[in-house]
Design a protein around this motif. Structure first.
Motif, short mmCIF file in Angstrom:
data_model
loop_
_atom_site.label_atom_id
_atom_site.label_comp_id
_atom_site.label_asym_id
_atom_site.label_seq_id
_atom_site.Cartn_x
_atom_site.Cartn_y
_atom_site.Cartn_z
N TYR A 293 2.26 18.87 9.28
CA TYR A 293 1.34 17.73 9.36
C TYR A 293 -0.10 18.21 9.21
N ASP A 294 -0.45 19.27 9.92
CA ASP A 294 -1.81 19.81 9.83
C ASP A 294 -2.09 20.39 8.44
N LYS A 295 -1.09 20.99 7.84
CA LYS A 295 -1.27 21.72 6.58
C LYS A 295 -1.36 20.78 5.37
N LYS B 185 10.64 26.53 3.38
CA LYS B 185 10.69 26.26 4.82
C LYS B 185 9.95 24.98 5.18
N ASP B 186 8.76 24.78 4.59
CA ASP B 186 7.97 23.60 4.93
C ASP B 186 8.64 22.30 4.51
N SER B 187 9.48 22.34 3.48
CA SER B 187 10.10 21.10 3.00
C SER B 187 11.01 20.49 4.06
N TYR B 188 11.70 21.33 4.83
CA TYR B 188 12.60 20.82 5.87
C TYR B 188 11.80 20.15 6.99
N ALA B 189 10.70 20.78 7.39
CA ALA B 189 9.87 20.20 8.45
C ALA B 189 9.22 18.90 7.97
N LEU B 190 8.83 18.84 6.70
CA LEU B 190 8.24 17.62 6.15
C LEU B 190 9.25 16.48 6.14
N LEU C 12 0.85 -1.20 0.00
CA LEU C 12 0.00 0.00 0.00
C LEU C 12 0.88 1.24 0.00
N THR C 13 0.55 2.20 -0.85
CA THR C 13 1.24 3.49 -0.86
C THR C 13 0.21 4.60 -0.80
N MET C 14 0.46 5.58 0.06
CA MET C 14 -0.39 6.77 0.17
C MET C 14 0.49 7.99 -0.05
N VAL C 15 0.02 8.92 -0.88
CA VAL C 15 0.83 10.09 -1.26
C VAL C 15 0.00 11.36 -1.17
N TRP C 16 0.59 12.39 -0.53
CA TRP C 16 -0.02 13.71 -0.42
C TRP C 16 0.86 14.72 -1.15
N PRO C 17 0.30 15.67 -1.90
CA PRO C 17 1.12 16.71 -2.53
C PRO C 17 1.68 17.66 -1.48
N THR C 18 2.93 18.10 -1.66
CA THR C 18 3.54 19.04 -0.71
C THR C 18 4.15 20.23 -1.47
N VAL C 19 5.40 20.57 -1.17
CA VAL C 19 5.99 21.81 -1.68
C VAL C 19 7.38 21.56 -2.26
N GLU C 20 7.90 22.59 -2.93
CA GLU C 20 9.18 22.50 -3.61
C GLU C 20 10.35 22.50 -2.62
N GLN C 21 11.51 22.06 -3.11
CA GLN C 21 12.72 21.99 -2.30
C GLN C 21 13.16 23.36 -1.82
N TYR C 22 13.84 23.35 -0.68
CA TYR C 22 14.43 24.54 -0.05
C TYR C 22 13.39 25.50 0.52
N SER D 235 17.80 23.04 8.07
CA SER D 235 17.38 21.77 8.69
C SER D 235 17.48 21.85 10.20
N LEU D 236 18.60 22.38 10.70
CA LEU D 236 18.82 22.43 12.14
C LEU D 236 17.93 23.45 12.83
N ALA D 237 17.29 24.35 12.05
CA ALA D 237 16.42 25.37 12.64
C ALA D 237 14.97 24.91 12.79
N VAL D 238 14.65 23.73 12.28
CA VAL D 238 13.27 23.24 12.35
C VAL D 238 12.85 23.03 13.81
N THR D 239 11.64 23.46 14.13
CA THR D 239 11.11 23.32 15.49
C THR D 239 10.01 22.26 15.53
N LYS D 240 9.66 21.86 16.74
CA LYS D 240 8.55 20.91 16.89
C LYS D 240 7.26 21.51 16.33
N GLU D 241 7.08 22.80 16.54
CA GLU D 241 5.89 23.48 16.03
C GLU D 241 5.84 23.45 14.50
N ASP D 242 7.02 23.59 13.87
CA ASP D 242 7.08 23.53 12.40
C ASP D 242 6.59 22.17 11.90
#
Length: 797
Positions: free
Chosen positions: A431-433, A291-296, A279-289, A419-426
């Motif tokens: 995940y919510d977004k 901010k959200d890509s690092y948290a993902l 089984l594979t499940m895929v959600w669309p996200t965002v481009e590289q570099y 990458s090292l600046a990502v927070t738990k909130e990010d």
């Protein structure tokens, strides 16, 4: 997204110093990669990085052209042209490119992705000029050599590559099915890099020439030279060989093209090769570099990596639906996607897997992210960063990629910092977004005839598999091979390769040797360029010490050593290793069990303390044993439909014969693995693990004295004992050549193995035989490669 790189009219020189926070002695220090960046008048960006640690040089060219530059109906061109780039150019004859590199003592390759194509060579430093001659010739003087015959050969090769990588293996069409339904028809990620079979068949020489002339131009590329060279000499050579290549028409960098789903789409496919459902499940996200890509990226690791991960807890431990979990974010130049892939146990209904994934999401929402979770992920990120730049080739790749896709090589510093600046909130926010309650693509790949295992409400995939009896092959016999080559006038004679300078003097690193107090042999090399230490402990024995009726014992012992210790639960052990930014792995082979360790210099001793626990105080947890055995059995099941594995398995059985333990793989088979108990593993451990059959090999940012001190506690605690390793006797050579067949209905290719048991590594003829095999077929200049692939187009590998 990424800033567009500046294209300068003149020769602009910029010197940049990348400074990265690091530690070399347990204190905060500075780690730097110095590089020089400039641009030729024709737009070629050049990056130089001097590294004199070895008399080697790496040359990499990153072209900003991948499958995302193609259009519907004309797919696969970028990858097809990658193959053409190795065939010949105006001044480099057929087959000479690879031959010249390998004759210089070098290695080479290329690769095409959705967003770019990269070519590279690594050679002794006296081969630098030859490499620049070769790379410049295929950049500026190639299209005249794209004849119908040469093109047709590579069409056949690429079609065979597609069959090998997609059509002839389990779950090979997964990405194809997902991308077709995640991205609109006009989106460049809608098709696969390798292209559609029909497009490969219909492509014309003129199509491909136009594609090359548009994108393989100096102003759409970055050239990186990294290694032992003198900058002034390198610049003169770059100007000599690349300076006269004309600038192409302006090539705009693609802009992000993020997508959304209005509703969940569900598909199933009856896979001819699959033995277990996936089984594979895929959600669309965002481009590289972004901010959200690092948290993902971190989200994927938190959900699936390790024994504390929610997906592992629910799907592996609680529900026993699978033996491994995988979630990851893949952000590229245009957009990204977040994927969860679960290869289920035999006979599992994928409805249960999908429900389990949502239970894992609920667990994640309830438990959240601990400070330790984030700390361990960042520690691993730091170590992996250093590992990625531990060679001149690694550095050349990174510098080229950052320049071409982030606008500047110095983004290597910012990328790590982001990458090292990502927070738990990010992480919670992404995940919510992008994931929680959002539509997704779901695919169920099930064994042929087991449609009932697919997730509910799934539609047929619509995948049309090639009828191999009507394969799209270009008939080379009908194509003339006498096309004349028109040479482009040049300001100097390019027809002969440069004469290389004298072979460089190789300064072999000093290898120190000693013995630990428990009798373990020690060897080491000092290498202080990076704050990393790598070492291994190799114990003679491996599969040779298995009970012949319980083959797979050594392999399962290797699995169990990482499943906790007397003082650490499996979860606690994993977390302790990750928090140090270290990695420890154990692997069993035919003749040894090998422990491999990587760590930051500052964390060597605590990593060593953990390794001592792993080696001397295994936990032998019954639940973990069940999981480990299930993982092995699932792997055996899944490989049963892999033509390459079946050919290899039959080959070993025939060569070794049933009386030899090696006729069974190191992992064992279903019968032997099912017979193994936890007590069997303890017995194997007690008869096989001793410092008297161990060797300790270490390299990195460490002196001999530091290494001996680090291993002192282990040597004191590890008690020596005798280990009896049976003598190995080679089976008799076959009396005559015999052909055996393994039938795999529906296979798209034949896999052919030819050979017999030959020489041990300590045989005086071993190295002459290795050279013979290299020339016969073990390289890109081997006769089998040149005839079966390059002349006939019969095969990819």
């Amino acid at each position: 997204m990424t800033p567009r790189k500046q294209r300068l009219a003149g020769l602009l020189l910029t010197i940049l110093l990348v400074v990265l926070t690091s530690s070399t002695d347990g204190k905060k220090g500075k780690f730097s990669i110095a590089f020089e960046k400039y641009q030729l008048p024709n737009g070629l960006t050049v990056v130089l990085h001097q590294d004199k640690s070895d008399p080697m040089v790496a040359v990499a060219i990153q072209y900003h052209v991948g499958s995302n530059r193609e259009v519907k109906g004309r797919t696969g061109f970028a990858h097809l042209f990658e193959h053409m780039m190795f065939a010949r150019s105006e001044n480099v004859g057929p087959g000479q490119f690879m031959k010249l590199v390998q004759n210089a003592g070098g290695t080479l390759n290329g690769g095409t992705g959705s967003d770019g194509t990269v070519y590279f060579e690594v050679v002794p430093k006296n081969g630098l000029e030859t490499m620049l001659w070769l790379e410049s010739d295929r950049m500026g003087y190639l299209t005249n050599t794209v004849t119908q015959k040469a093109f047709a050969v590579q069409q056949n090769v690429v079609q065979n590559e597609k069959r090998q990588s997609m059509d002839n293996r389990p779950y090979g069409f997964t990405d194809y099915l997902i991308d077709k339904n995640l991205y609109p028809e006009n989106h460049p990620y809608n098709w696969q890099v390798i292209g559609e079979m029909q497009d490969l068949q219909n492509a014309t020489v003129e199509d491909v020439k136009q594609f090359h002339d548009k994108y393989y131009v100096p102003n759409n590329a970055t050239l990186v030279i990294a290694g032992d060279f003198e900058p002034a000499e390198a610049k003169a050579l770059v100007e000599k060989y690349f300076g006269e290549i004309p600038k192409g028409a302006p090539v705009e960098d693609p802009k992000p093209m993020n997508v959304t789903l209005n509703q969940t789409k569900r598909f199933y496919h009856e896979d001819n090769f699959a033995k277990a459902p996936e089984l594979t499940m895929v959600w669309p996200t965002v481009e590289q570099y972004s901010k959200d890509s690092y948290a993902l990226d971190f989200l994927g690791q938190i959900l699936s990596d390790g024994k504390k991960a929610p997906l592992y807890k629910v799907l592996v431990e609680q529900k026993k639906l699978t033996s491994r979990t995988n979630a990851n974010n893949s952000s590229q130049e245009l957009t990204g996607k977040f994927s969860i892939t679960i290869t289920a146990n035999e006979g599992v209904n994928l409805n249960d897997v999908e429900k389990g994934i949502f239970e894992a999401f609920a667990r994640f929402e309830k438990d959240g992210i601990s400070d330790k979770d984030l700390e361990r992920l960042k520690a691993q990120t730091e170590t992996q960063f250093y590992q990625g730049i531990s060679s001149v080739l690694g550095k050349s790749f990174q510098l080229a990629r950052y320049n071409e896709y982030a606008g500047d090589p110095s983004f290597i510093e910012k990328d790590l910092q982001n990458s090292l600046a990502v927070t738990k909130e990010d992480i919670i926010n992404v995940y919510d977004k992008y994931i929680k309650d959002k539509p997704y693509i779901l695919t169920s790949f099930v064994p042929k005839g087991r449609k009932e295992l697919a997730a509910d409400n799934s539609q047929p995939s619509g995948i049309v598999e090639e009828d191999i009896t009507k394969a799209h092959q270009v008939n080379l016999a009908n194509i003339s091979g006498n096309d004349s080559i028109v040479k482009t006038p040049t300001r100097f004679d390019r027809s002969k390769p440069p004469v290389p300078g004298p072979d460089p003097v190789i300064n072999i690193p000093k290898i120190w040797q000693s013995n630990a107090s428990d009798g373990m042999k020690m060897m080491g090399i000092e290498q202080h360029e990076l704050p990393l230490v790598q070492f291994s402990i190799s114990l003679k024995g491996g599969q040779m010490l298995d009970d012949k009726n319980k083959v797979g014992e050594a392999n399962l012992v290797a699995e169990m050593l990482m499943a906790g210790t007397k003082n650490f639960t499996p979860e606690d052990l994993e977390e302790a290793i990750d928090l140090l930014g270290s990695s420890i792995s154990v692997r069993a082979g035919k003749e040894s069990v090998d422990v491999s360790v990587r760590t930051l210099k500052r964390n060597l001793q605590p990593t060593m303390d953990l390794l001592q626990e792993i080696l001397l105080q295994p936990r032998w947890d019954e639940k973990e044993f069940g999981i480990a055995r299930s993982k092995v059995l699932n792997g055996l099941l899944q490989r049963k439909a892999d033509p390459n594995y079946l050919a290899s398995l039959a080959f070993s059985q025939i060569l070794y014969g049933k009386d030899n333990i090696f006729h069974i793989p190191v992992t064992g088979n279903e019968t032997t693995v099912n017979s193994i108990t936890l007590d069997d593993l303890k017995a194997y451990y007690n008869r096989a693990f001793s410092p008297t059959v161990a060797s300790f090999n270490i390299a990195g940012d460490i002196t001999r004295q530091e290494a001996e001190q680090a291993v002192k506690n282990l040597a004191t605690a590890w008690k020596a004992k005798q280990v009896n390793i049976p003598a190995f006797k080679n089976p008799a050579a076959p009396e005559k050549a015999t052909i055996y067949f393994v039938d795999l209905p529906g296979a798209k290719q034949s896999v052919i193995n030819i050979g017999y048991l030959a020489l041990a590594r300590n045989n005086p003829d071993f190295y002459p035989a290795s050279v013979m095999n290299y020339k016969l077929g073990g390289s890109a200049v081997g006769q089998l490669f040149l005839i079966l692939r390059e002349a006939k187009g019969f095969t990819y590998g």
